[in-house]
Scaffold this active site. Structure first.
Site, PDB file in Angstrom:
ATOM      1  N   ALA A   1      14.704  -0.592   5.146  1.00 49.97           N
ATOM      2  CA  ALA A   1      14.470  -1.171   6.615  1.00 49.97           C
ATOM      3  C   ALA A   1      15.008  -0.492   7.719  1.00 49.97           C
ATOM      4  O   ALA A   1      15.058  -1.044   8.778  1.00 49.97           O
ATOM      5  CB  ALA A   1      14.753  -2.737   6.662  1.00 49.97           C
TER       6      ALA A   1
ATOM      7  N   ARG B   1       4.236   2.955  14.916  1.00 51.08           N
ATOM      8  CA  ARG B   1       2.732   2.565  14.939  1.00 51.08           C
ATOM      9  C   ARG B   1       2.671   1.167  15.296  1.00 51.08           C
ATOM     10  O   ARG B   1       1.329   1.087  15.776  1.00 51.08           O
ATOM     11  CB  ARG B   1       2.182   2.820  13.446  1.00 51.08           C
ATOM     12  CG  ARG B   1       2.019   4.254  13.103  1.00 51.08           C
ATOM     13  CD  ARG B   1       1.765   4.613  11.650  1.00 51.08           C
ATOM     14  NE  ARG B   1       2.893   4.552  10.844  1.00 51.08           N
ATOM     15  CZ  ARG B   1       2.698   4.688   9.335  1.00 51.08           C
ATOM     16  NH1 ARG B   1       1.546   4.895   8.637  1.00 51.08           N
ATOM     17  NH2 ARG B   1       3.932   4.649   8.682  1.00 51.08           N
TER      18      ARG B   1
ATOM     19  N   GLN C   1      21.757   4.055   7.091  1.00 45.25           N
ATOM     20  CA  GLN C   1      21.090   5.219   7.260  1.00 45.25           C
ATOM     21  C   GLN C   1      20.777   5.618   8.846  1.00 45.25           C
ATOM     22  O   GLN C   1      19.969   5.339   9.707  1.00 45.25           O
ATOM     23  CB  GLN C   1      19.439   5.146   6.701  1.00 45.25           C
ATOM     24  CG  GLN C   1      18.823   6.758   6.757  1.00 45.25           C
ATOM     25  CD  GLN C   1      17.370   6.360   6.240  1.00 45.25           C
ATOM     26  OE1 GLN C   1      16.786   5.526   6.872  1.00 45.25           O
ATOM     27  NE2 GLN C   1      16.761   7.644   5.773  1.00 45.25           N
TER      28      GLN C   1
ATOM     29  N   GLY D   1      13.441   9.774   6.208  1.00 47.18           N
ATOM     30  CA  GLY D   1      12.374   9.562   5.044  1.00 47.18           C
ATOM     31  C   GLY D   1      12.824   8.540   4.101  1.00 47.18           C
ATOM     32  O   GLY D   1      14.035   8.332   3.841  1.00 47.18           O
TER      33      GLY D   1
ATOM     34  N   ASN E   1       8.027 -51.752  28.544  1.00 47.18           N
ATOM     35  CA  ASN E   1       6.719 -50.755  29.047  1.00 47.18           C
ATOM     36  C   ASN E   1       6.974 -50.274  30.385  1.00 47.18           C
ATOM     37  O   ASN E   1       7.250 -50.846  31.508  1.00 47.18           O
ATOM     38  CB  ASN E   1       5.707 -52.229  29.520  1.00 47.18           C
ATOM     39  CG  ASN E   1       4.511 -51.517  29.687  1.00 47.18           C
ATOM     40  OD1 ASN E   1       3.801 -51.343  28.595  1.00 47.18           O
ATOM     41  ND2 ASN E   1       4.080 -51.273  30.870  1.00 47.18           N
TER      42      ASN E   1
HETATM   43  C1  UD1 Z   1       5.135   4.494   2.083  1.00 49.87           C
HETATM   44  C2  UD1 Z   1       5.130   5.253   0.751  1.00 49.87           C
HETATM   45  C3  UD1 Z   1       3.529   5.542   0.445  1.00 49.87           C
HETATM   46  C4  UD1 Z   1       3.188   3.964   0.198  1.00 49.87           C
HETATM   47  C5  UD1 Z   1       3.398   3.269   1.263  1.00 49.87           C
HETATM   48  C6  UD1 Z   1       3.276   1.610   0.814  1.00 49.87           C
HETATM   49  C7  UD1 Z   1       6.707   7.152   0.881  1.00 49.87           C
HETATM   50  C8  UD1 Z   1       7.060   8.643   1.305  1.00 49.87           C
HETATM   51  N1  UD1 Z   1       5.421   6.719   0.965  1.00 49.87           N
HETATM   52  O1  UD1 Z   1       4.654   4.979   3.129  1.00 49.87           O
HETATM   53  O2  UD1 Z   1       3.577   6.080  -0.651  1.00 49.87           O
HETATM   54  O3  UD1 Z   1       1.751   4.096  -0.086  1.00 49.87           O
HETATM   55  O4  UD1 Z   1       4.840   3.104   1.769  1.00 49.87           O
HETATM   56  O5  UD1 Z   1       3.229   0.617   1.856  1.00 49.87           O
HETATM   57  O6  UD1 Z   1       7.721   6.597   0.231  1.00 49.87           O
HETATM   58  N2  UD1 Z   1      12.115   3.590   5.886  1.00 49.87           N
HETATM   59  C9  UD1 Z   1      13.533   3.750   5.934  1.00 49.87           C
HETATM   60  N3  UD1 Z   1      14.031   5.198   6.213  1.00 49.87           N
HETATM   61  C10 UD1 Z   1      13.411   6.188   6.426  1.00 49.87           C
HETATM   62  C11 UD1 Z   1      11.882   5.964   6.538  1.00 49.87           C
HETATM   63  C12 UD1 Z   1      11.439   4.647   6.305  1.00 49.87           C
HETATM   64  O7  UD1 Z   1      14.318   2.958   5.693  1.00 49.87           O
HETATM   65  O8  UD1 Z   1      13.630   7.360   6.797  1.00 49.87           O
HETATM   66  C13 UD1 Z   1      11.622   2.450   5.585  1.00 49.87           C
HETATM   67  C14 UD1 Z   1      10.773   1.794   6.893  1.00 49.87           C
HETATM   68  O9  UD1 Z   1      11.534   0.822   7.535  1.00 49.87           O
HETATM   69  C15 UD1 Z   1       9.857   0.857   6.122  1.00 49.87           C
HETATM   70  C16 UD1 Z   1       9.595   1.536   4.610  1.00 49.87           C
HETATM   71  O10 UD1 Z   1      10.713   2.354   4.609  1.00 49.87           O
HETATM   72  O11 UD1 Z   1      10.130  -0.468   5.800  1.00 49.87           O
HETATM   73  C17 UD1 Z   1       8.539   2.437   4.393  1.00 49.87           C
HETATM   74  O12 UD1 Z   1       8.236   3.483   5.420  1.00 49.87           O
HETATM   75  P1  UD1 Z   1       7.016   3.898   6.079  1.00 49.87           P
HETATM   76  O13 UD1 Z   1       7.095   4.803   7.143  1.00 49.87           O
HETATM   77  O14 UD1 Z   1       6.057   2.533   6.557  1.00 49.87           O
HETATM   78  O15 UD1 Z   1       6.335   4.527   4.907  1.00 49.87           O
HETATM   79  P2  UD1 Z   1       4.565   4.628   4.616  1.00 49.87           P
HETATM   80  O16 UD1 Z   1       4.053   5.769   5.659  1.00 49.87           O
HETATM   81  O17 UD1 Z   1       3.919   3.250   4.665  1.00 49.87           O
HETATM   82 CA    CA Z   2       4.780   1.285   5.388  1.00 50.58          CA
END
Ligand code: UD1
Ligand code: CA
Length: 471
Positions: free
Chosen positions: A15, A21, A82, A87, A385
């Protein structure tokens, strides 16, 4: 291990991302569905499924995210930082490095998937354990898979790897089996695999999804089929609105099944912390926010918006009533178009009618404020009332003052009560009176200029005015 009781297992929930987006100042995982932040729905599912520990990786907006989580879950969640969002793989690295004692199986989830059912998580952990798989995951098919990682299978149909949307070849982009992002991973393997991740991909990040290929190199990946309608990830406002609608519909159906009468399953907005007893009835476009309690036989009609309100048995809340931090007594009637502001306590069988506003006021049993009144800082006894257009003048520009109306008082229409003031038991206040002094019990208070009737004057006046009128 007995197969029906898997070993203790932990959950890591990611999280830390910004959620660009969403185009919103709020961290993505704090956007709400049915009154709960997205990440809270995920944490709750993991705890319900039986996670013995729950680590949440926070980063972007961490103060707010941590506050929301600890308010809701207290000691049951642990936060891991983090600092830079490199990623999903990097996020998991932060969690396992922060805690060397993680062992057994680790369920890794994304904090932006708010519809995940606890039963699926439990099933994934159990099946992965039973199969002895390094990694188990859920997959699902989607007619429009864009945005999701795709599941690539090998010649024998086993899961081979996950490829991100942005890294897909033209052929891979056509794969309609996607990665919803639920993984049950053996802790020892997860540690090794995370250490081997590299950022050679379109986003130059460490992808958690690359761990799948590493697991497939060593043995069979366990996969379970899931239903994407309950696994959607929220990446933008459209996803949020769709996930919200799905959650609301599911809650409305559960309520209807439990015996609540519901006018329209797709037009009911009830926050997760509300309780509605069987035998209550909810009209279309009713919003129940925060913690509301609606008891059996109560009826909330179309368009009402109630926040932290208790509605007792058989009370009748008529259309378009707005009420906050208040209680409505047994058999009471409110609305249409009433506004109950905080700390309104309506006694049994009392009534507040159209265009009346109340605030910090108790209304005793059977008392009525039926039309167009403002009643603030009032202590109102039983069987009182209050006539149309009555105003409690409670504010002198500096302080609020109390108006006390004892049992059986009758307030005529268009009265102003200048607080602090008390009207004694059974007293009668004549219409149009401005009450500035206490009224003794059983007295009549009247303050208005005496009426004079001038016979025939209207006709004479009209004639005179007509003569003056320019042709
Ligand atoms: C991710 C998956 C994708 C999957 C999709 C499902 C990866 C690389 N991709 O993509 O395969 O289909 O979810 O919903 O895992 N987050 C962190 N730290 C970071 C980056 C993200 O904590 O450095 C957390 C975000 O807060 C979020 C979650 O991880 O809650 C997912 O990140 P997001 O960027 O939404 O991944 P997707 O592009 O949706
Ligand atoms: Ca996502």
């Amino acid at each position: 291990m007995p197969t029906d009781s898997p070993a203790r297992w932990s959950a890591i929930i990611l999280a830390a991302g910004e959620g660009t987006r969403m185009r919103s100042k709020r961290p993505k995982v704090l956007h709400e569905i049915a009154g709960h932040a997205l990440v809270c729905w995920v944490v709750e599912a993991a705890l319900d499924a039986g996670a013995s520990r729950c680590l949440v990786v926070v980063g972007h907006g961490r103060d707010d995210v941590e506050r929301v989580l600890s308010t809701r879950f207290g000691e049951r969640v642990e936060m891991v930082l983090q600092a830079e969002q490199r990623g999903t793989g990097d996020a998991v690295r932060c969690a396992i490095e922060a805690d060397a004692s993680l062992e057994g199986r680790v369920l890794v989830l994304y904090g932006d998937c708010p519809l995940i059912p606890a039963a699926l998580l439990r099933n994934l952990v159990e099946k992965s354990d039973r199969a002895g798989a390094d990694l188990g995951l859920v997959t699902a098919t989607l007619s429009d898979p864009s945005g999701y990682g795709r599941i690539v299978r090998n010649a024998t149909g086993r899961v081979h790897r996950v490829v991100e949307d942005g890294d897909c070849s033209a052929d891979e982009r056509r794969i309609d089996e996607v990665n919803p992002g639920l993984y049950a991973i053996r802790a020892g393997f997860l540690r090794e695999a995370i250490a081997r991740l590299t950022p050679d991909n379109a986003q130059a990040q460490l992808y958690l999804t690359d761990v799948v290929a590493l697991a497939a190199e060593r043995g069979e990946v366990l996969d379970l089929e899931g239903d994407m309608t309950e696994l959607t990830g929220v990446n933008d406002q459209r996803d949020l609105a769709l996930a919200s609608a799905t959650r609301r519909r599911r809650m409305a159906e559960e309520l209807a099944r439990s015996g609540v009468q519901i006018a329209n399953l797709d037009a009911l907005y009830v926050d997760a912390e509300c309780e509605i007893e069987p035998g209550a009835s909810l009209g279309a476009n009713v919003h129940l926010r925060g913690r509301c309690l609606v008891r059996a036989g109560a009826r909330i009609d179309v368009g009402c918006v109630l926040t932290n309100v208790v509605v007792d048995k058989n009370a009748n809340v008529l259309p378009y009533t707005v009420a906050t931090d208040s209680s409505i007594g047994e058999g009471a009637q409110v609305g249409p178009f009433s506004h109950l502001r905080p700390d309104t306590r309506l006694g049994p069988r009392s009534k507040v009618g159209n265009f009346s506003e109340t605030k910090k006021t108790t209304l005793g049993a059977g008392s009525k404020v039926n039309h167009l009144s403002y009643v603030g800082n009032g202590e109102i006894g039983e069987r009182v009332n209050i006539g149309a257009g009555t105003i409690f003048c409670n504010y002198d520009g500096e302080q609020k003052h109390t108006t006390v109306l004892e049992d059986g008082v009758f307030i005529g229409s268009d009265t102003q009560l200048i607080a602090p003031v008390t009207v004694g038991r059974g007293a009668y206040v004549a219409s149009g009176t401005t009450v500035t002094e206490d009224v003794p019990a059983d007295a009549l208070a009247i303050s208005r200029t005496k009426q004079v009737n001038k016979e025939g004057y209207a006709a004479r006046l009209r004639a005179r005015l007509r003569r003056k009128k320019k042709p």
